[in-house]
Every structure is written in structure tokens, then in C-alpha cells.
Enzyme design. Structure first.
Site, PDB file in Angstrom:
ATOM      1  CE1 TYR A   1      -3.057  -3.009   0.090  1.00 57.27           C
ATOM      2  CE2 TYR A   1      -3.510  -2.582   2.401  1.00 57.27           C
ATOM      3  CZ  TYR A   1      -3.711  -3.332   1.250  1.00 57.27           C
ATOM      4  OH  TYR A   1      -4.585  -4.391   1.270  1.00 57.27           O
TER       5      TYR A   1
ATOM      6  CG  ASN B   1      -6.524 -11.948  -2.517  1.00 52.87           C
ATOM      7  OD1 ASN B   1      -7.692 -11.590  -2.604  1.00 52.87           O
ATOM      8  ND2 ASN B   1      -5.549 -11.086  -2.232  1.00 52.87           N
TER       9      ASN B   1
ATOM     10  CB  SER C   1     -13.568  -4.486  -0.844  1.00 53.73           C
ATOM     11  OG  SER C   1     -12.208  -4.332  -1.213  1.00 53.73           O
TER      12      SER C   1
ATOM     13  CD  GLN D   1     -12.063  -1.066  -4.024  1.00 52.60           C
ATOM     14  OE1 GLN D   1     -12.286  -0.881  -5.217  1.00 52.60           O
ATOM     15  NE2 GLN D   1     -10.875  -1.362  -3.546  1.00 52.60           N
TER      16      GLN D   1
ATOM     17  N   GLY E   1     -10.429   7.214   5.775  1.00 54.40           N
ATOM     18  CA  GLY E   1      -9.477   8.217   6.246  1.00 54.40           C
ATOM     19  C   GLY E   1     -10.202   9.440   6.782  1.00 54.40           C
TER      20      GLY E   1
HETATM   21  N1  LIG Z   1      -5.875  -8.592   0.745  1.00 54.30           N
HETATM   22  C1  LIG Z   1      -6.217  -7.920  -0.324  1.00 54.30           C
HETATM   23  O1  LIG Z   1      -5.888  -8.288  -1.460  1.00 54.30           O
HETATM   24  C2  LIG Z   1      -7.038  -6.669  -0.154  1.00 54.30           C
HETATM   25  C3  LIG Z   1      -7.672  -6.087  -1.272  1.00 54.30           C
HETATM   26  C4  LIG Z   1      -8.455  -4.953  -1.059  1.00 54.30           C
HETATM   27  C5  LIG Z   1      -8.567  -4.426   0.218  1.00 54.30           C
HETATM   28  N2  LIG Z   1      -7.913  -4.992   1.284  1.00 54.30           N
HETATM   29  C6  LIG Z   1      -7.999  -4.433   2.665  1.00 54.30           C
HETATM   30  O2  LIG Z   1      -9.357  -4.234   2.993  1.00 54.30           O
HETATM   31  C7  LIG Z   1      -9.576  -2.865   3.313  1.00 54.30           C
HETATM   32  C8  LIG Z   1     -10.969  -2.425   2.924  1.00 54.30           C
HETATM   33  O3  LIG Z   1     -11.185  -2.570   1.540  1.00 54.30           O
HETATM   34  P1  LIG Z   1     -11.176  -1.317   0.518  1.00 54.30           P
HETATM   35  O4  LIG Z   1     -10.366  -0.202   1.051  1.00 54.30           O
HETATM   36  O5  LIG Z   1     -10.818  -1.917  -0.799  1.00 54.30           O
HETATM   37  O6  LIG Z   1     -12.698  -0.913   0.400  1.00 54.30           O
HETATM   38  P2  LIG Z   1     -13.879  -0.542   1.436  1.00 54.30           P
HETATM   39  O7  LIG Z   1     -13.389  -0.557   2.832  1.00 54.30           O
HETATM   40  O8  LIG Z   1     -15.020  -1.394   1.052  1.00 54.30           O
HETATM   41  O9  LIG Z   1     -14.214   0.947   0.994  1.00 54.30           O
HETATM   42  C9  LIG Z   1     -13.330   2.013   1.224  1.00 54.30           C
HETATM   43  C10 LIG Z   1     -13.859   3.244   0.497  1.00 54.30           C
HETATM   44  O10 LIG Z   1     -15.145   3.595   1.020  1.00 54.30           O
HETATM   45  C11 LIG Z   1     -15.121   4.908   1.551  1.00 54.30           C
HETATM   46  N3  LIG Z   1     -15.892   4.903   2.802  1.00 54.30           N
HETATM   47  C12 LIG Z   1     -15.498   4.427   4.020  1.00 54.30           C
HETATM   48  N4  LIG Z   1     -16.469   4.527   4.931  1.00 54.30           N
HETATM   49  C13 LIG Z   1     -17.539   5.062   4.277  1.00 54.30           C
HETATM   50  C14 LIG Z   1     -18.845   5.405   4.672  1.00 54.30           C
HETATM   51  N5  LIG Z   1     -19.251   5.209   5.933  1.00 54.30           N
HETATM   52  N6  LIG Z   1     -19.680   5.939   3.741  1.00 54.30           N
HETATM   53  C15 LIG Z   1     -19.273   6.141   2.466  1.00 54.30           C
HETATM   54  N7  LIG Z   1     -18.036   5.839   2.031  1.00 54.30           N
HETATM   55  C16 LIG Z   1     -17.169   5.301   2.920  1.00 54.30           C
HETATM   56  C17 LIG Z   1     -13.659   5.245   1.784  1.00 54.30           C
HETATM   57  O11 LIG Z   1     -13.441   6.628   1.616  1.00 54.30           O
HETATM   58  P3  LIG Z   1     -12.980   7.607   2.844  1.00 54.30           P
HETATM   59  O12 LIG Z   1     -11.598   7.166   3.212  1.00 54.30           O
HETATM   60  O13 LIG Z   1     -13.053   8.944   2.239  1.00 54.30           O
HETATM   61  O14 LIG Z   1     -13.964   7.384   3.954  1.00 54.30           O
HETATM   62  C18 LIG Z   1     -12.983   4.450   0.674  1.00 54.30           C
HETATM   63  O15 LIG Z   1     -13.008   5.188  -0.543  1.00 54.30           O
HETATM   64  C19 LIG Z   1      -8.453  -2.153   2.534  1.00 54.30           C
HETATM   65  O16 LIG Z   1      -8.283  -0.813   2.954  1.00 54.30           O
HETATM   66  C20 LIG Z   1      -7.320  -3.078   2.802  1.00 54.30           C
HETATM   67  O17 LIG Z   1      -6.807  -2.880   4.114  1.00 54.30           O
HETATM   68  C21 LIG Z   1      -7.177  -6.124   1.109  1.00 54.30           C
END
Ligand SMILES: NC(=O)c1ccc[n+]([C@@H]2O[C@H](COP(=O)([O-])OP(=O)(O)OC[C@H]3O[C@@H](n4cnc5c(N)ncnc54)[C@H](OP(=O)(O)O)[C@@H]3O)[C@@H](O)[C@H]2O)c1
Length: 279
Positions: A54, A142, A193, A197, A239
Site C-alpha cells: 500500500y 486471496n 472491501s 470501496q 481516512g
Molecule cells: N488482501 C487484499 O488483497 C485486499 C484487497 C483490497 C482491500 N484490502 C484491505 O481491505 C480494506 C478495505 O477494503 P477497501 O479499502 O478496498 O474498500 P472498502 O473498505 O469497502 O471501501 C473504502 C472506500 O469507502 C469509503 N468509505 C469508508 N467509509 C464510508 C462510509 N461510511 N460511507 C461512504 N463511504 C465510505 C472510503 O473513503 P474515505 O476514506 O473517504 O472514507 C474508501 O473510498 C483495505 O483498505 C485493505 O486494508 C485487502
């Protein structure tokens, strides 16, 4: 009250944590992002997920800043790149991550996805780090059922403590097989996610209708949905302080059978094997 999930070694951690992909990349000031993570910790979201990938280490650095002085309260998860997953590559990557995170131990160290290194070699490297006290436990990300089966067949492979996979109403293929497989082997699922996202999932009419019934938001409904089964962690990323507060409150939201049926009509549960989704 937010429920907790047990790891195979008995460690018990609140099911709802925080993701950090895209943190430290200038979307918001790093200080604001670190403050949002700290607020999350105050609100009980103590599991923090990051990765060396990241922002090329930027996310780990912001996490390090956020948890300074709070390390004992945090359950820290980070990940090694598949191209670093060799016998010598894993300890070197781990040392770099520890430095960026400003700590001397990682609670859970994951192989980010499966690459070319034999699983036995990566597991041996993880076990070496565990013996040295640099990591408390290790897992994968994954991995589909066939990968998990292969993992459990290599020496010490059964010490795998978690598998982090894509899971939200749009990507629920793991309900067909992987989830039950992991439950049988007492290996927690970590849903990534969970709010899609922040994209089209949150505009879905079914999620909106369920949210309206609870005086909640679609993001909260998606988080509660990901946590509806025991043995599953969920790690939404934000964030922004307002979103972190909103997400933390979702830990107390329980969806009714009627809510779940409405979401099932919008996003059908799998009836056959689907290959594991990945973002
Ligand atoms: N192992 C892997 O391959 C893998 C792949 C993908 C993700 N991940 C992990 O999983 C975590 C979560 O997945 P992700 O970041 O892909 O997606 P997510 O958590 O589903 O969504 C994050 C997005 O949603 C927004 N958001 C957060 N809270 C919100 C709310 N209450 N209302 C509206 N929008 C909101 C965030 O923006 P703001 O920051 O502006 O709130 C950001 O743009 C990642 O950060 C990472 O640590 C792991």
C-alpha cells in the site's frame, strides 16, 4: 456490543477493524488519516490491516504514526508481497515493515496473494519469524479452497491463522464453499472491501431500503451484513473521522431475517462454485 472472533491459537479480537489501502497516498492529509485511525481505535476498531504494497510503504508509515503510544491496544495486520515470499525475502520484508510501523512485532502477517514461491518455503519463513518473536501468527490472503487445502498439506501449514478475501453482497461466492471450509478448520475469514470501496454497492436500492428501516446508512448495512456470520472479521477503510464513526457504529447493527432476504433478492447467494473474486 461488537462481537469478537477467536483465532486458532485462542487470541480473541473484535470482529470489526480498519483497512488502510490508499492511506498515505495524499487523498487526505496524512495527519488527518492518522487521526481517523486513532479515532477508530478509541471506538474499538483495534484490528488494523495494512500491507507493504500500500503506497509502497506509505500506508504502514501512517499506521505507525497513528498507533504510536497505542501499540498494546492494537492488533496489527500487515502483508508480504508474493515476490518477497521466499526464505530470505520474508524476513527482509518483515524487518522493513516493522521499521515503518514503528513496532517490534506484527500480530498477523499475511501472504498478500499466491505467487511463484512454493508454499512450504513461505510457511517455513513465517514459522522462523514466529520463533524469533517478530510475528505472533501468520496467514494468507486471496486463497481459494484448493489453495487452502494445499497450504494445510505442507509442513506447519495447519498453523495458518486467517485468510483475507473479498467479501460483500456483490462478491459472495465464498458462501458456496470457502466460508464453511474455513469454519470447519477454525480459520477466520477476514472480509476485505466490505462496503464495495464506497462505490455502486452503496447506491443499491435494497441496501438503501434496509438502511432506512434502521435509521442507518447503506455503508453500515453492508458492514453489518459482512459481520452477520460468526468467525468473520470485516475491515472497512476510511481516512475520514465522520466515516470512521459511522462504520464503528455498524458493529452494533443487527440485520433482521427480512433485511437479509431483501439483500438476497438484490444479490443472489451463490448456487454453484465461483472462482474467488480479487481486487
Ligand atoms: N488482501 C487484499 O488483497 C485486499 C484487497 C483490497 C482491500 N484490502 C484491505 O481491505 C480494506 C478495505 O477494503 P477497501 O479499502 O478496498 O474498500 P472498502 O473498505 O469497502 O471501501 C473504502 C472506500 O469507502 C469509503 N468509505 C469508508 N467509509 C464510508 C462510509 N461510511 N460511507 C461512504 N463511504 C465510505 C472510503 O473513503 P474515505 O476514506 O473517504 O472514507 C474508501 O473510498 C483495505 O483498505 C485493505 O486494508 C485487502
Amino acid at each position: 456490543m461488537m462481537h469478537k472472533v477467536a483465532f486458532p491459537d485462542g487470541a480473541v479480537v473484535p470482529a470489526l477493524g480498519q483497512g488502510t489501502w490508499k492511506i498515505g497516498e495524499g487523498r487526505a492529509p496524512a495527519r488527518q488519516e492518522a487521526a481517523a485511525i486513532r479515532l477508530g481505535i478509541e471506538l474499538g476498531l483495534v484490528l488494523i490491516d495494512t500491507a507493504e504494497m500500500y503506497g509502497d510503504g506509505a500506508s504502514e508509515r501512517v499506521v505507525g504514526e497513528a498507533i504510536a503510544g497505542l501499540r498494546e491496544r492494537v492488533f496489527l495486520v500487515t502483508k508480504v508481497y508474493p515476490h518477497n515470499a521466499s526464505r530470505s525475502g520474508v524476513p527482509a520484508a518483515c524487518a522493513r515493515s516493522l521499521k515503518r510501523l514503528g513496532t517490534d512485532v506484527i500480530d498477523l502477517y499475511l501472504l498478500h496473494w499466491r505467487g511463484g514461491t512454493p508454499l512450504a518455503e513461505t510457511v517455513a519463513a513465517f514459522e522462523g519469524l514466529r520463533a524469533e518473536g517478530k510475528i505472533r501468527r501468520w496467514g494468507v490472503s486471496n486463497f481459494d479452497v484448493d489453495d487452502m487445502q494445499e497450504l494445510l498439506s505442507v509442513p506447519d501449514g495447519q498453523n495458518c491463522a486467517a485468510n483475507q478475501v473479498l467479501y460483500n453482497p456483490e462478491y459472495r461466492g465464498i458462501e458456496f464453499d470457502l466460508m464453511a471450509w474455513q469454519e470447519r478448520h477454525l480459520i477466520p475469514v477476514m472480509a476485505y472491501s466490505p462496503i464495495g470501496q464506497g462505490g455502486r454497492l452503496l447506491r443499491n436500492p435494497a441496501l438503501k431500503a434496509v438502511a432506512a428501516r434502521h435509521g442507518a446508512t447503506p455503508a453500515q448495512v453492508a458492514i453489518a451484513w459482512s459481520l452477520r456470520q460468526r468467525g468473520v472479521f470485516s475491515i472497512p477503510k476510511s481516512g475520514e473521522a465522520a466515516h470512521v464513526r459511522e462504520n464503528a457504529a455498524a458493529g452494533a447493527l443487527t440485520l433482521t431475517p427480512e433485511d437479509l432476504a431483501e439483500i438476497d433478492r438484490a444479490y443472489k447467494p451463490p448456487t454453484r462454485k465461483q472462482s474467488l473474486g480479487m481486487l
